[in-house]
Design an enzyme around this catalytic site. Structure first.
Site, PDB file in Angstrom:
ATOM      1  N   ASP A  18       0.880  -1.164   0.000  1.00 55.26           N
ATOM      2  CA  ASP A  18       0.000   0.000   0.000  1.00 55.26           C
ATOM      3  C   ASP A  18       0.921   1.218   0.000  1.00 55.26           C
ATOM      4  OD1 ASP A  18      -1.683   2.097   0.550  1.00 55.26           O
ATOM      5  OD2 ASP A  18      -2.320   1.376   2.531  1.00 55.26           O
ATOM      6  N   GLU A 157      -7.114   0.302  -4.740  1.00 60.62           N
ATOM      7  CA  GLU A 157      -7.146   0.247  -3.270  1.00 60.62           C
ATOM      8  C   GLU A 157      -8.475  -0.283  -2.714  1.00 60.62           C
ATOM      9  OE1 GLU A 157      -5.727   4.157  -2.258  1.00 60.62           O
ATOM     10  OE2 GLU A 157      -3.734   3.641  -3.002  1.00 60.62           O
TER      11      GLU A 157
END
Ligand code: AMP
Length: 614
Positions: A18, A157
């Site tokens: 991430d 995401e």
């Protein structure tokens, strides 16, 4: 037990990353489950901040964060907001591109991975906001490669967050809404879970809306207080601005826990040797009033996505809040009011994306193959080309948007559309590629353009150009255009024209990311100015109306020749009449030197030639 023994040796480990605006983290599958790989102090999140220290050494993370105030000209936060921009950022003595700086953050994470999994080549799945553009995705991929990762996949995401959730709820069939509000971006996706299949139904968002914006609104509020008191704007001083920004973020986070926060900053800046401070308090209501319009925008996106998927509020079974900014209590209230149910709280909003990326990595490497989990994603925006639009029957207007891949199409996808030439003897066409939902390209986001040459001359509309869009699983677009009739088709992919960074330039970036250095590099990208080739055949610019009279005469002459040729070739009295009529209109306009009339006569002649199939 050695580090390697932790991993199932029959599988290739691929990590999930991430790469956040504020924090970044990395995870991988261990004993069949995703785990965050911590930093040396056990930290699961690493601030996405880079400092080039006075020795020109790269420092990433918490230590760099401390330097945002002490050395603002040497440090940078939130570089994700500049990803995909052709910009040079000066830090210390050198200039860096946003992807080089992101590469440094990823390199730091690679250090954690090497420590846990051992040295050697690493593969990675990296997440991006669903609403990231093509350029932003490419820049992210490049950043990963600069950090020495083989980038296996770029995933969205909210999809990653849904994967983290879905992995824990494999047997449940439900509609999930993922509300992802991070430091710099907002995404919302609707995911249908059924029999272990996670199908993203739709995705939308704003790649410029996040917690950073809330901080800056508070900075403005603080600045107003200081202007009132000292008649000086602290935002003009780079260090004072950094002090206020740091305080704003602190206050914002505290306001997620309490109703009022005291601000006591004895020194924001100096004026004539005297310190100027800020003493005030901020209430939760004041803060909410500042950010409410932005929160409302996120709620509007929810309404839009429900409309897109034709789902009713009550058909959403779960709402998953992801991203640090989703901790703001006002967001919980808004969600509760809208859906009449509480959002889920069993997924850590800071870790969900990295954990989901690791699940995707596990599916790819095979370590989670037995889970039966399958995920499909969509293109969050429409992609298409600029075309000439026919208005009121005969009038042509350039700059219209024709979507080739409509938004929320399941990916990967390949779509082809065929277009005709618009001008007689048109031998070239400029393929202008845009993304967006608006009727005219000027209101959409320009992606790239390239010139397709080698179309055989002929009457307008006679030649066909085939435009193919391929949108792959990484959300990266490839466009191909070919002239149909030549057989020896000329194909240009947008990737070629976009991929301007040569191997050499990549190596230069690599050295900058890998080592501490002091080389000055002011952008190594070579601009390819495709407009240099622009010729008569390109009808996709709005400035075309400004052709000068000489060009008009040239066009009229060529059309006259074609009309005269058509007169010879046709035996139909009606067709001959139509052709004579436009020929005399052209002659009259030339004689009268009336360019408006000539323009009109040219248009009519083109229409007649198309109608009569000449
Ligand atoms: P992310 O990009 O998901 O790491 O989110 C980071 C953003 O979340 C930053 O703007 C943080 O300031 C913000 N954030 C983190 N914790 C909180 C909190 N408790 N309340 C409000 N915002 C927060």
């Amino acid at each position: 037990m050695s580090k390697q023994e932790n991993i199932d040796s029959s599988f290739r480990p691929i990590v999930g990353i991430d790469l956040g605006t504020t924090n970044s983290s990395v995870a991988f599958i261990q004993s069949g489950k995703p785990h965050i790989i911590p930093g040396p102090k056990g930290e699961k999140l690493t601030p996405s901040v880079v400092l080039i220290d006075p020795n020109e050494k790269v420092v990433v993370g918490e230590d760099a964060q401390a330097a945002l105030i002490a050395m603002p000209e040497r440090s940078i936060a939130a570089v994700k907001r500049q990803m995909g921009e052709q910009t040079s950022i000066k830090l210390g003595a050198s200039f860096y591109s946003p992807e080089e700086i992101s590469g440094m953050i990823l390199e730091k994470l690679r250090g954690y991975v090497d420590k846990q999994l051992g040295e050697g080549e690493k593969e990675a799945v990296i997440t991006v906001p669903a609403y990231f553009t093509d350029e932003q995705r490419r820049a992210t991929k490049k950043a990963g490669e600069l950090a020495g990762f083989a980038v296996e996949r770029i995933i969205n995401e909210p999809t990653a967050a849904a994967l983290a959730f879905g992995f824990q709820h494999l047997d449940e069939d439900r509609h999930l809404l993922v509300y992802d509000l991070g430091g710099g971006t907002f995404d919302v996706s609707i995911v249908e879970m059924m029999d272990g299949i996670l199908e993203v139904k739709a995705s939308t968002g704003n790649n410029r809306l996040g917690g950073e914006d809330f901080d800056w609104l508070l900075v403005d509020w603080f600045a107003e207080k200081m202007i009132e008191q000292f008649a000086i704007d602290p935002r003009t001083d780079v260090r004072a601005k950094a002090v206020l920004k740091e305080e704003a973020e602190k206050v914002k986070k505290q306001l997620s826990e309490q109703d009022v926060v005291e601000v006591a900053l004895p020194v924001v800046m100096m004026k004539e040797g005297k310190p100027l401070g800020l003493y005030t308090e901020v209430t939760k209501d004041q803060f909410v009033a500042l950010i409410e319009p932005l929160l409302q925008e996120t709620m509007d996106k929810i309404s839009q996505i429900l409309a897109d998927t034709k789902l009713h509020v009550e058909e959403i079974d779960d709402i998953l809040l992801v991203g640090g900014s989703s901790r703001i209590p006002r967001i919980h209230e808004l969600i509760q009011d809208y859906f009449h149910k509480q959002p889920r709280s069993d997924v850590n909003p800071d870790e969900a994306v990295a954990l989901g990326a690791a699940v995707q990595a596990g599916l790819k490497s095979g370590s989670l193959a037995k889970s039966g989990l399958i995920v499909t994603d969509v293109a969050p925006f429409s992609m298409g080309v600029a075309v000439v639009k026919e208005t009121w029957g005969t009038k042509f207007r350039p700059g219209a948007f024709k979507a080739i891949i409509p938004r929320n199409t399941t990916i990967p996808v390949t779509r082809t559309e065929t277009f005709g030439t618009v001008a007689p003897n048109q031998t070239e066409v400029m393929i202008e590629v845009y993304q967006g939902e608006n009727e005219w390209v000027k209101d959409n986001h320009f992606l790239n353009e390239f010139l397709l040459k080698g179309i055989p001359p002929g009457p307008a509309g006679n030649e066909a150009v085939e435009v193919t869009f391929r949108y792959n699983l990484n959300g990266i677009l490839e466009v191909t255009a070919k002239s149909v009739s030549t057989g020896e088709s000329m194909t240009v992919t947008i990737q070629d024209s976009l991929d301007r960074s040569s191997e050499e330039a990549f190596q230069t970036s690599l050295e900058k990311v890998e080592a501490s250095h002091s080389d000055r590099d002011e952008g190594d990208e070579e601009q390819i100015d495709l407009f240099d080739f622009l010729e008569e055949g390109d009808f996709d610019t709005e400035d075309e109306a400004e052709e000068d009279y000489g060009d008009l005469i040239e066009e009229a002459t060529s059309l006259k020749e074609r009309c005269e040729q058509a007169l010879v070739n046709t035996t139909s009295k009606t067709e001959q009449k139509q052709l004579r009529e436009v020929l005399s209109r052209i002659d009259d306009a030339i004689k009268a030197e009336d360019d408006a009339a000539l323009d009109k006569a040219i248009e009519q002649a083109m229409d007649v030639l198309i109608d009569l199939d000449f």
